[in-house]
Design a protein around this motif. Structure first.
Motif, PDB file in Angstrom:
ATOM      1  N   GLY A  60     -53.374  50.677 -48.038  1.00  0.00           N
ATOM      2  CA  GLY A  60     -53.496  50.327 -46.632  1.00  0.00           C
ATOM      3  C   GLY A  60     -53.627  48.835 -46.401  1.00  0.00           C
ATOM      4  O   GLY A  60     -53.335  48.014 -47.263  1.00  0.00           O
ATOM      5  N   LEU A  61     -54.088  48.506 -45.219  1.00  0.00           N
ATOM      6  CA  LEU A  61     -54.246  47.124 -44.792  1.00  0.00           C
ATOM      7  C   LEU A  61     -55.400  46.478 -45.546  1.00  0.00           C
ATOM      8  O   LEU A  61     -56.481  47.037 -45.650  1.00  0.00           O
ATOM      9  CB  LEU A  61     -54.526  47.098 -43.283  1.00  0.00           C
ATOM     10  N   ASN A  62     -55.172  45.284 -46.054  1.00  0.00           N
ATOM     11  CA  ASN A  62     -56.204  44.585 -46.800  1.00  0.00           C
ATOM     12  C   ASN A  62     -57.063  43.762 -45.841  1.00  0.00           C
ATOM     13  O   ASN A  62     -56.580  42.827 -45.212  1.00  0.00           O
ATOM     14  CB  ASN A  62     -55.549  43.702 -47.867  1.00  0.00           C
ATOM     15  N   LYS A  83     -49.646  43.883 -47.699  1.00  0.00           N
ATOM     16  CA  LYS A  83     -49.268  45.217 -47.208  1.00  0.00           C
ATOM     17  C   LYS A  83     -49.789  45.443 -45.787  1.00  0.00           C
ATOM     18  O   LYS A  83     -50.942  45.147 -45.483  1.00  0.00           O
ATOM     19  CB  LYS A  83     -49.839  46.284 -48.145  1.00  0.00           C
ATOM     20  N   GLY A  84     -48.921  45.948 -44.934  1.00  0.00           N
ATOM     21  CA  GLY A  84     -49.302  46.256 -43.566  1.00  0.00           C
ATOM     22  C   GLY A  84     -49.152  45.107 -42.594  1.00  0.00           C
ATOM     23  O   GLY A  84     -49.433  45.239 -41.413  1.00  0.00           O
ATOM     24  N   ILE A  85     -48.719  43.950 -43.073  1.00  0.00           N
ATOM     25  CA  ILE A  85     -48.554  42.775 -42.218  1.00  0.00           C
ATOM     26  C   ILE A  85     -47.076  42.620 -41.868  1.00  0.00           C
ATOM     27  O   ILE A  85     -46.233  42.574 -42.755  1.00  0.00           O
ATOM     28  CB  ILE A  85     -49.044  41.494 -42.923  1.00  0.00           C
ATOM     29  N   SER A  86     -46.789  42.524 -40.570  1.00  0.00           N
ATOM     30  CA  SER A  86     -45.403  42.281 -40.153  1.00  0.00           C
ATOM     31  C   SER A  86     -45.179  40.782 -40.008  1.00  0.00           C
ATOM     32  O   SER A  86     -46.131  40.013 -39.883  1.00  0.00           O
ATOM     33  CB  SER A  86     -45.130  42.999 -38.828  1.00  0.00           C
ATOM     34  N   LEU A  92     -47.984  33.986 -43.857  1.00  0.00           N
ATOM     35  CA  LEU A  92     -48.640  33.921 -45.155  1.00  0.00           C
ATOM     36  C   LEU A  92     -47.607  33.677 -46.235  1.00  0.00           C
ATOM     37  O   LEU A  92     -46.405  33.706 -45.982  1.00  0.00           O
ATOM     38  CB  LEU A  92     -49.464  35.190 -45.426  1.00  0.00           C
ATOM     39  N   PHE A  93     -48.083  33.422 -47.438  1.00  0.00           N
ATOM     40  CA  PHE A  93     -47.201  33.186 -48.581  1.00  0.00           C
ATOM     41  C   PHE A  93     -47.392  34.338 -49.553  1.00  0.00           C
ATOM     42  O   PHE A  93     -48.481  34.528 -50.090  1.00  0.00           O
ATOM     43  CB  PHE A  93     -47.535  31.839 -49.239  1.00  0.00           C
TER      44      PHE A  93
END
Length: 147
Positions: A60-62, A83-86, A92-93
């Motif tokens: 899931g989302l961190n 993970k979970g970030i559009s 981010l890198f």
């Protein structure tokens, strides 16, 4: 062991601060300052230029990823941390091999203009993320109230 020596070679003035319970699990290493549990997250984030989240597993989302973005810090992480970030490429890198991870950290440390752009994008992302979550909470509240 695979990243820190490369970063320190290119940015010898850098200091790596490790915070949280993970400090109890990581052996001492030159150039790493283990802070343990921090009393005030805002103070911690105000004293770092870039956040590194090299998480090795999870689902899931961190939360640490969202936290870094919410505090307006450039973030270097891997695919698990992202993970979970559009729209990841703008806020981010993300990299999965140690050499690229080290290079990304160095790039962020040395490029203030890039930092400002990523911070601006991350702040916009978090504002929209919060709006979406608030809207969802109100929907749930309305659904429950109308039952």
């Amino acid at each position: 062991q695979n990243v820190l020596p490369h970063v320190l070679k290119k940015c010898p003035e850098s200091k790596f601060m490790l915070a949280g319970g993970v400090c109890d699990c990581i052996p001492d290493y030159p150039g790493v300052y283990k802070l343990g549990k921090v009393a005030c997250l805002e103070d911690f984030y105000n004293n770092v230029k870039v956040v590194i989240n090299p998480i090795q597993n999870g689902t899931g989302l961190n939360i640490k990823t969202i936290e870094a973005l919410a505090y307006g810090k450039p973030l270097v992480t891997n695919s698990i941390g992202a993970k979970g970030i559009s729209n990841k490429e703008k806020i981010l890198f993300e990299c999965n091999d140690p050499a690229t991870f080290a290079d990304q950290i160095v790039m962020v440390l040395k490029n203030n203009a890039l930092c400002k752009e990523v911070i601006k994008n991350a702040q916009e992302y978090i504002a929209n993320y919060n709006k979406m979550n608030i809207k969802t909470l109100y929907s749930i509240e309305n659904y429950i109230s109308n039952k």
